[in-house]
Design a protein around this motif. Structure first.
Motif, PDB file in Angstrom:
ATOM      1  N   VAL A  12       0.846  -1.199   0.000  1.00 57.56           N
ATOM      2  CA  VAL A  12       0.000   0.000   0.000  1.00 57.56           C
ATOM      3  C   VAL A  12       0.878   1.244   0.000  1.00 57.56           C
ATOM      4  O   VAL A  12       0.593   2.223  -0.713  1.00 57.56           O
ATOM      5  N   ALA A  13       1.966   1.227   0.763  1.00 61.47           N
ATOM      6  CA  ALA A  13       2.873   2.375   0.795  1.00 61.47           C
ATOM      7  C   ALA A  13       3.508   2.606  -0.568  1.00 61.47           C
ATOM      8  O   ALA A  13       3.668   3.750  -1.020  1.00 61.47           O
ATOM      9  N   GLU A  14       3.859   1.521  -1.257  1.00 59.61           N
ATOM     10  CA  GLU A  14       4.512   1.643  -2.562  1.00 59.61           C
ATOM     11  C   GLU A  14       3.552   2.169  -3.620  1.00 59.61           C
ATOM     12  O   GLU A  14       3.919   3.019  -4.438  1.00 59.61           O
ATOM     13  N   LEU A  15       2.314   1.689  -3.600  1.00 56.63           N
ATOM     14  CA  LEU A  15       1.351   2.032  -4.642  1.00 56.63           C
ATOM     15  C   LEU A  15       0.487   3.235  -4.271  1.00 56.63           C
ATOM     16  O   LEU A  15      -0.118   3.855  -5.156  1.00 56.63           O
ATOM     17  N   GLU A 140       3.562 -14.604  -9.257  1.00 55.46           N
ATOM     18  CA  GLU A 140       3.404 -15.507 -10.394  1.00 55.46           C
ATOM     19  C   GLU A 140       4.747 -16.044 -10.890  1.00 55.46           C
ATOM     20  O   GLU A 140       4.782 -17.053 -11.599  1.00 55.46           O
ATOM     21  N   VAL A 141       5.834 -15.358 -10.597  1.00 52.56           N
ATOM     22  CA  VAL A 141       7.174 -15.853 -10.887  1.00 52.56           C
ATOM     23  C   VAL A 141       7.993 -15.729  -9.607  1.00 52.56           C
ATOM     24  O   VAL A 141       7.682 -14.939  -8.708  1.00 52.56           O
ATOM     25  N   ASP A 142       9.069 -16.512  -9.514  1.00 55.05           N
ATOM     26  CA  ASP A 142       9.922 -16.513  -8.322  1.00 55.05           C
ATOM     27  C   ASP A 142      11.098 -15.558  -8.445  1.00 55.05           C
ATOM     28  O   ASP A 142      11.617 -15.073  -7.437  1.00 55.05           O
ATOM     29  N   ILE A 143      11.533 -15.321  -9.678  1.00 59.17           N
ATOM     30  CA  ILE A 143      12.675 -14.458  -9.968  1.00 59.17           C
ATOM     31  C   ILE A 143      12.316 -13.612 -11.180  1.00 59.17           C
ATOM     32  O   ILE A 143      11.634 -14.094 -12.088  1.00 59.17           O
ATOM     33  N   GLY A 144      12.794 -12.391 -11.223  1.00 60.42           N
ATOM     34  CA  GLY A 144      12.595 -11.556 -12.393  1.00 60.42           C
ATOM     35  C   GLY A 144      13.921 -11.000 -12.894  1.00 60.42           C
ATOM     36  O   GLY A 144      14.781 -10.637 -12.093  1.00 60.42           O
ATOM     37  N   ILE A 145      14.081 -10.965 -14.201  1.00 64.29           N
ATOM     38  CA  ILE A 145      15.246 -10.321 -14.808  1.00 64.29           C
ATOM     39  C   ILE A 145      14.710  -9.178 -15.654  1.00 64.29           C
ATOM     40  O   ILE A 145      13.882  -9.379 -16.545  1.00 64.29           O
ATOM     41  N   SER A 146      15.160  -7.969 -15.353  1.00 67.82           N
ATOM     42  CA  SER A 146      14.532  -6.785 -15.912  1.00 67.82           C
ATOM     43  C   SER A 146      15.588  -5.755 -16.266  1.00 67.82           C
ATOM     44  O   SER A 146      16.783  -5.949 -16.038  1.00 67.82           O
ATOM     45  N   TYR A 147      15.119  -4.645 -16.842  1.00 65.14           N
ATOM     46  CA  TYR A 147      15.976  -3.517 -17.178  1.00 65.14           C
ATOM     47  C   TYR A 147      15.582  -2.304 -16.345  1.00 65.14           C
ATOM     48  O   TYR A 147      14.419  -1.921 -16.305  1.00 65.14           O
ATOM     49  N   ASP A 148      16.550  -1.698 -15.650  1.00 68.27           N
ATOM     50  CA  ASP A 148      16.412  -0.376 -15.019  1.00 68.27           C
ATOM     51  C   ASP A 148      15.086  -0.140 -14.302  1.00 68.27           C
ATOM     52  O   ASP A 148      14.367   0.811 -14.613  1.00 68.27           O
ATOM     53  N   PRO A 149      14.724  -0.979 -13.317  1.00 62.67           N
ATOM     54  CA  PRO A 149      13.472  -0.710 -12.611  1.00 62.67           C
ATOM     55  C   PRO A 149      13.605   0.462 -11.643  1.00 62.67           C
ATOM     56  O   PRO A 149      14.704   0.772 -11.161  1.00 62.67           O
ATOM     57  N   GLN A 150      12.497   1.102 -11.357  1.00 65.23           N
ATOM     58  CA  GLN A 150      12.472   2.114 -10.309  1.00 65.23           C
ATOM     59  C   GLN A 150      12.596   1.422  -8.955  1.00 65.23           C
ATOM     60  O   GLN A 150      12.177   0.274  -8.799  1.00 65.23           O
ATOM     61  N   PRO A 151      13.169   2.089  -7.946  1.00 61.29           N
ATOM     62  CA  PRO A 151      13.247   1.475  -6.611  1.00 61.29           C
ATOM     63  C   PRO A 151      11.854   1.122  -6.099  1.00 61.29           C
ATOM     64  O   PRO A 151      10.921   1.911  -6.206  1.00 61.29           O
ATOM     65  N   MET A 152      11.708  -0.082  -5.574  1.00 64.13           N
ATOM     66  CA  MET A 152      10.424  -0.553  -5.051  1.00 64.13           C
ATOM     67  C   MET A 152      10.657  -1.261  -3.732  1.00 64.13           C
ATOM     68  O   MET A 152      11.545  -2.108  -3.623  1.00 64.13           O
ATOM     69  N   ARG A 153       9.845  -0.932  -2.732  1.00 62.89           N
ATOM     70  CA  ARG A 153       9.971  -1.568  -1.421  1.00 62.89           C
ATOM     71  C   ARG A 153       9.680  -3.062  -1.496  1.00 62.89           C
ATOM     72  O   ARG A 153      10.185  -3.839  -0.688  1.00 62.89           O
ATOM     73  N   PRO A 273      11.491 -11.049  -4.673  1.00 63.70           N
ATOM     74  CA  PRO A 273      10.480 -10.382  -3.843  1.00 63.70           C
ATOM     75  C   PRO A 273      11.049 -10.038  -2.474  1.00 63.70           C
ATOM     76  O   PRO A 273      11.805 -10.815  -1.890  1.00 63.70           O
ATOM     77  N   ALA A 274      10.689  -8.876  -1.962  1.00 64.53           N
ATOM     78  CA  ALA A 274      11.137  -8.460  -0.624  1.00 64.53           C
ATOM     79  C   ALA A 274      10.069  -8.731   0.422  1.00 64.53           C
ATOM     80  O   ALA A 274      10.329  -8.572   1.614  1.00 64.53           O
ATOM     81  N   ASP A 275       8.869  -9.122  -0.011  1.00 69.88           N
ATOM     82  CA  ASP A 275       7.762  -9.285   0.934  1.00 69.88           C
ATOM     83  C   ASP A 275       7.439 -10.742   1.233  1.00 69.88           C
ATOM     84  O   ASP A 275       6.439 -11.043   1.871  1.00 69.88           O
ATOM     85  N   ARG A 276       8.267 -11.666   0.780  1.00 74.32           N
ATOM     86  CA  ARG A 276       8.058 -13.079   1.082  1.00 74.32           C
ATOM     87  C   ARG A 276       9.401 -13.797   0.952  1.00 74.32           C
ATOM     88  O   ARG A 276      10.305 -13.321   0.273  1.00 74.32           O
ATOM     89  N   PRO A 277       9.549 -14.955   1.608  1.00 73.98           N
ATOM     90  CA  PRO A 277      10.818 -15.669   1.546  1.00 73.98           C
ATOM     91  C   PRO A 277      11.134 -16.158   0.132  1.00 73.98           C
ATOM     92  O   PRO A 277      10.233 -16.462  -0.649  1.00 73.98           O
ATOM     93  N   VAL A 278      12.414 -16.216  -0.169  1.00 78.75           N
ATOM     94  CA  VAL A 278      12.890 -16.746  -1.446  1.00 78.75           C
ATOM     95  C   VAL A 278      13.420 -18.144  -1.195  1.00 78.75           C
ATOM     96  O   VAL A 278      14.250 -18.348  -0.299  1.00 78.75           O
ATOM     97  N   SER A 279      12.973 -19.111  -1.959  1.00 74.07           N
ATOM     98  CA  SER A 279      13.390 -20.494  -1.723  1.00 74.07           C
ATOM     99  C   SER A 279      14.857 -20.677  -2.100  1.00 74.07           C
ATOM    100  O   SER A 279      15.391 -19.965  -2.953  1.00 74.07           O
ATOM    101  N   PRO A 280      15.536 -21.641  -1.462  1.00 76.91           N
ATOM    102  CA  PRO A 280      16.929 -21.937  -1.851  1.00 76.91           C
ATOM    103  C   PRO A 280      17.048 -22.296  -3.329  1.00 76.91           C
ATOM    104  O   PRO A 280      18.039 -21.946  -3.971  1.00 76.91           O
TER     105      PRO A 280
END
Length: 312
Positions: A12-15, A140-153, A273-280
């Motif tokens: 909610v803070a981010e959006l 919907e995905v576990d990892i993302g590869i992207s270009y130049d994203p804006q900072p996101m909490r 993701p910063a809001d949930r655990p990332v699996s090994p």
């Protein structure tokens, strides 16, 4: 206070909007509103100012948000510490990436996973950077590869590399990787370009402004395969990274040359993701991509320079 409330707070803070956060998280808006109210009741102060345009975080809310982000990172660190080991990973990892990165990374990442963790299934999905990050935030995905994203909490970003973009033409155009082309020389030339909604178009238009020229798109295409087919069909050159077309350039089907004054570049990042655990298993796939990218940069297949990674 629980993890679900902190996760809601982050989004909610981010959006700046309960409805947007509800759409992203696919949770009913009343449920999210109730979580925020319960958190505010426990803290004893409002975390947001409600107004017609959405939700504006308060000073107290910003302080709580900083703690919430750190708590999520600590929970993820605990999971990473306690779930290590040398056993083979099972289950599935879904990785979202842009179409040009997919051309580069799909086969080597799949081969690495198959070799080291044969019981781990990997799924690939490709789209524009914004869609990839949206998938990641929706779970919907576990990892993302992207270009130049804006900072996101809601995301933790690991820089991979700064990618060089080249002028790419048909083989008979005779472009040479050892001979740079001035960006200003593209004035008046018919070009194959992505549409204005594409991040790559914004980069090349910015370079055109710096060079004092306007670009002419003979045709627009948002798919990597479509752009290459149009270049080979004689509709004009385009601007792309070398790695996804490296084999075609080596075979003489395409030719490429660096652009200068200015030189177009873009930053490639790995996002978790910063809001949930990332699996090994997901961490392993992310690390494998980082190593593959570093190798391609070192061999000159993926032109650019590697960036020092931050911890995810």
């Amino acid at each position: 206070m629980d993890v679900h409330q902190l996760k809601t707070l982050i989004h909610v803070a981010e959006l700046g909007s309960l409805s947007k956060a509800a759409d992203r998280l696919r949770i009913a808006q009343p449920a999210l509103s109730r979580q925020i109210r319960m958190l505010e009741q426990e803290i004893g102060q409002p975390l947001f100012e409600r107004h017609g345009r959405g939700m504006q975080i308060t000073d107290v809310g910003r302080d709580v948000l900083a703690h919430a982000t750190r708590i999520m990172a600590e929970l993820d660190a605990i999971r990473a510490t306690t779930s290590g080991g040398g056993s083979s990973y099972r289950g599935a990892v879904t990785i979202g990436m842009t179409s040009t990165v997919a051309e580069i990374a799909t086969v080597p990442v799949a081969a690495r996973v198959k070799r080291e963790h044969p019981q781990l299934a990997i799924r690939f999905a490709s789209a524009f950077s914004g869609h990839v990050l949206d998938w990641l935030q929706r779970g919907e995905v576990d990892i993302g590869i992207s270009y130049d994203p804006q900072p996101m909490r809601s995301l933790r970003i690991r820089p991979v590399m700064t990618e060089s973009l080249l002028l790419v033409g048909a083989g008979e155009e005779g472009l040479d990787r050892s001979e740079a082309v001035a960006f200003a020389s593209l004035a008046g030339r018919d070009l194959v370009l992505p549409s204005p909604r594409h991040g790559l178009r914004a980069i090349v238009e910015d370079c055109a402004r710096k060079a004092g020229i306007a670009l002419t798109a003979s045709v627009e295409a948002d798919s990597f395969g479509g752009m290459i087919a149009l270049v080979r069909g004689g509709f004009g050159p385009t601007i792309l990274p070398l790695a996804p077309i490296y084999a075609q350039v080596e075979r003489g089907e395409l030719s490429a040359a660096p652009l200068v004054d200015p030189a177009p570049t873009r930053r490639v990042v790995l996002a978790f993701p910063a809001d949930r655990p990332v699996s090994p298993a997901a961490r392993f796939v992310g690390d494998a991509f980082m190593e593959i990218a570093a190798d391609l940069v070192g061999r000159g297949v993926w032109l650019g320079h590697k960036l020092a990674p931050d911890r995810a």
